[in-house]
Design an enzyme around this catalytic site. Structure first.
Site, PDB file in Angstrom:
ATOM      1  N   SER A  26       1.878  -2.492  10.718  1.00 49.17           N
ATOM      2  CA  SER A  26       1.027  -2.737   9.559  1.00 49.17           C
ATOM      3  C   SER A  26      -0.362  -3.195  10.002  1.00 49.17           C
ATOM      4  O   SER A  26      -1.060  -2.481  10.702  1.00 49.17           O
ATOM      5  CB  SER A  26       1.702  -3.733   8.628  1.00 49.17           C
ATOM      6  OG  SER A  26       0.988  -3.884   7.431  1.00 49.17           O
ATOM      7  N   ASP A  86      -5.120  -0.217   5.508  1.00 46.65           N
ATOM      8  CA  ASP A  86      -4.641  -0.672   6.813  1.00 46.65           C
ATOM      9  C   ASP A  86      -4.032   0.501   7.577  1.00 46.65           C
ATOM     10  O   ASP A  86      -3.948   1.620   7.056  1.00 46.65           O
ATOM     11  CB  ASP A  86      -3.677  -1.842   6.650  1.00 46.65           C
ATOM     12  CG  ASP A  86      -2.373  -1.478   5.976  1.00 46.65           C
ATOM     13  OD1 ASP A  86      -2.317  -0.417   5.318  1.00 46.65           O
ATOM     14  OD2 ASP A  86      -1.401  -2.243   6.080  1.00 46.65           O
ATOM     15  N   ASP A 121      -1.109   1.732   8.340  1.00 46.39           N
ATOM     16  CA  ASP A 121      -0.063   2.572   7.755  1.00 46.39           C
ATOM     17  C   ASP A 121      -0.305   2.847   6.275  1.00 46.39           C
ATOM     18  O   ASP A 121       0.550   3.388   5.590  1.00 46.39           O
ATOM     19  CB  ASP A 121       1.326   1.966   7.977  1.00 46.39           C
ATOM     20  CG  ASP A 121       1.536   0.655   7.244  1.00 46.39           C
ATOM     21  OD1 ASP A 121       0.580  -0.141   7.167  1.00 46.39           O
ATOM     22  OD2 ASP A 121       2.651   0.403   6.754  1.00 46.39           O
ATOM     23  N   ASP A 165      -0.556   1.185   3.455  1.00 47.13           N
ATOM     24  CA  ASP A 165       0.171   0.632   2.312  1.00 47.13           C
ATOM     25  C   ASP A 165      -0.586  -0.532   1.675  1.00 47.13           C
ATOM     26  O   ASP A 165      -0.231  -0.977   0.588  1.00 47.13           O
ATOM     27  CB  ASP A 165       1.598   0.227   2.683  1.00 47.13           C
ATOM     28  CG  ASP A 165       1.693  -0.894   3.708  1.00 47.13           C
ATOM     29  OD1 ASP A 165       0.641  -1.299   4.258  1.00 47.13           O
ATOM     30  OD2 ASP A 165       2.815  -1.362   3.963  1.00 47.13           O
TER      31      ASP A 165
END
Length: 587
Positions: A142, A301, A303, A305
């Protein structure tokens, strides 16, 4: 575990590859050796997350392989086989960990659907259900610093693993005795046998189509999209392609992508760390925004999400930073107000649900109350919001396809958490920054058509519901003794709770580990109504609150807090006093 003995075994055992053994033999720092081997990297309810490198307490092919073998054992024992969708982000070793996991699954007779390149976490959540997969894996850390990577597991509903599956899978991972000898299929043979299949465009197109179905105001987009100027940065991550695709296909033509952060880069060379919560992550984007006179500035970010937002503040000058609570509440108000205007909420309003977490803004309850829908709080972590969608669906099915709040058969309307994540729709069961970008751009078009900026609308929300303000501070506990220090501090707060914080009286204490809420005014006890979690939550007078929560993925304790002020300045003053007292707890 004797860390020196384990260290020597990794250095000498030829079952570990030459690069691993060479890396370890080159170490001459006793503290570093201890940190790498004093424990096994814990497979927790969020999967794995840790620093990259050789050792039992690091992310590497051996710790990831052990986790995947445990997952494979669980799937074969409980489901008699199946399939797993796998995605990965731009971090170092993400592609390698993803392929290695796929080959371990194939060696265990489980089909792996592996994305052909970088994909956002929410698309993995979508793909699990689209493909009818038994589980999903996403390789990402993340928003953590560049030296980290991680491994998250999803179940067949597209959500991250929750009870009872989390503990059962953890048990299987812990039962895998060692790190070597784990079977891996040959890649070409796995492809020929159908146990490995690469996926990509078909899922991309289906995902984009689902996002477009969530648009509420196409007429506003048609009228105003060309007038809105957007700066976007993927922070070297997975968002670049899907975000730009969605904005382009919806008609947002004036989009500038920060060139220095456009391409994937596992070293995140332009950033201290790739977190849209960090103002420093926006420095290049804001500089570009000034040059092109952008209306909104967006960052996802690695990834994709989480979404960070700045908006041009015409009234005061410069750009306003939106916290995760602010952007979540702005989108909640937009979605619910437009649905209300157009008759898209349930006939019985209480059958609609706004879902948030215990550490998110208390304003959420007032927003839900305003539209007559039900506000539901869950534990920290978006996986619990995703779980609610699953539970709502099961209850609706059991009720003959009808919503009914008394039977927990809700219609999901919106969900958000303070850590910059939200979800509109049920195409995914995790927070979705690609969707959030499209919704934010749509809202900007809608409000522009009414003569408002996003900053104007945010101030209108505060005037309507009250001047809520929230914050978060953390203390890190490093090294072998860090876990003990964290536990001692949390237990001290739990056993002898303060009478006030920041001059605000504690009216109740919720101990989510013990499952009990104590009313400090009457002494009465009642259940908290949520699963066990190592969290101590303090209800304060005048709708204030604060919370002590050890992180489940990092060696730190997080202190969350919020207040309600009479105006903007009063809220800021109250928040500062509350923060000062919370910091004092860790000293």
């Amino acid at each position: 575990m004797d860390y020196i003995e384990e260290y020597r075994r990794w250095c000498e055992d030829p079952a570990f590859d030459e690069a691993t053994r060479s890396e370890l033999k080159a170490l001459d720092d006793e503290a570093e050796i201890e940190d790498r081997f004093y424990k096994r990297l814990t497979f927790g309810t969020g999967g794995l997350r840790g620093v990259l490198g050789a050792g039992t307490n690091r992310m590497n092919v051996y710790t990831v392989g052990r986790a995947t073998q445990g997952l494979a054992n669980f799937i074969n024992k409980t489901a008699g086989g199946g399939s797993v969708a796998i995605a990965y982000d731009s971090r170092r070793m993400s592609a390698e960990f993803a392929l290695d996991s796929a080959l371990i699954l194939a060696a265990n007779g489980i089909k792996a659907y592996l994305f052909e390149g970088l994909r956002p976490t929410p698309e993995l959540s979508f793909a699990v259900r689209r493909l009818g997969a038994t589980a999903g894996i996403v390789i990402t850390a993340s928003h953590n610093p560049p030296m980290y990577n991680g491994y998250k597991v999803y179940w067949s509903d597209g959500g991250q693993i929750v009870p009872p599956y989390d503990k059962l899978i953890i048990g299987e991972v812990n039962a895998v005795a060692g790190y070597t000898g784990i079977p891996r299929a040959d890649r070409e043979e796995a492809l020929r046998s159908g146990l490995l299949e690469y996926i990509g465009k078909e899922i991309d197109d289906a995902y984009a189509a689902e996002l477009k179905k969530l648009i509420l105001s196409p007429e506003a987009i048609a009228a105003e999209a060309r007038n809105i100027r957007i700066v976007y940065t993927p922070l070297h991550g997975t968002g670049n392609v899907p975000v730009r695709r969605m904005l382009a296909e919806l008609g947002f033509e004036n989009v500038w992508v920060v060139p220095e952060q456009e391409q994937p880069d596992g070293n995140f060379t332009t950033l201290r760390y790739p977190n849209p919560e960090d103002p420093e992550a926006f420095s290049l984007a804001l500089a570009l925004a000034e040059r092109v006179d952008a209306d909104i500035v967006l960052a996802t970010d690695p990834d994709a999400d989480r979404l960070g937002v700045y908006a041009k503040d015409v009234a005061r000058g410069g750009y306003m930073a939106f916290t995760g609570n602010m952007s979540g509440l702005l989108l909640a108000e937009y979605e619910l107000s437009v649905k209300s205007e157009r008759g898209l909420l349930p006939e019985n309003r209480r059958d609609g649900a706004l879902v948030t977490t215990i550490v998110s803004s208390n304003m959420a309850r007032r927003v839900a109350q305003n539209y007559g829908i039900t506000a539901i709080e869950v534990l920290t972590g978006f996986k619990y919001i995703g779980e609610q969608i699953k539970l709502f669906g099961e209850a609706v099915a059991a009720n003959g396809g009808r919503t009914d709040a008394s039977r927990y058969a809700y219609e999901y309307e919106f969900g958000f958490e303070e850590s910059y994540g939200c979800l509109i729709g049920t195409h995914a069961r995790d927070k979705d920054a690609v969707m959030a970008v499209t919704a934010l751009a749509e809202a900007a078009a809608y409000y522009r058509a009414k003569g408002l900026t996003l900053c104007d609308q945010m101030r209108n929300i505060y005037k309507k519901y009250g001047y809520y303000s929230e914050g978060l501070v953390s203390r890190t506990f490093s090294g072998a003794g860090g876990a003990d220090a964290m536990a001692a501090m949390t237990e001290r707060v739990r056993s002898t709770p303060p009478a006030s914080f920041g001059g605000l009286r504690v009216t109740a204490v919720r101990d989510y580990l013990g499952g009990v809420r104590k009313d400090m005014l009457t002494g009465s006890l009642s259940p908290v109504g949520l699963p066990q979690s190592n969290v101590v939550y303090f209800e304060l007078e005048n709708d204030g609150w604060c919370c002590v929560r050890p992180s489940g993925t990092e060696p730190k304790i997080k202190f969350y807090y919020g207040v309600l002020g009479s105006d903007e300045a009063d809220a800021a003053e109250k928040l500062a006093r509350l923060k000062e007292d919370l910091i004092g707890l860790a000293e």
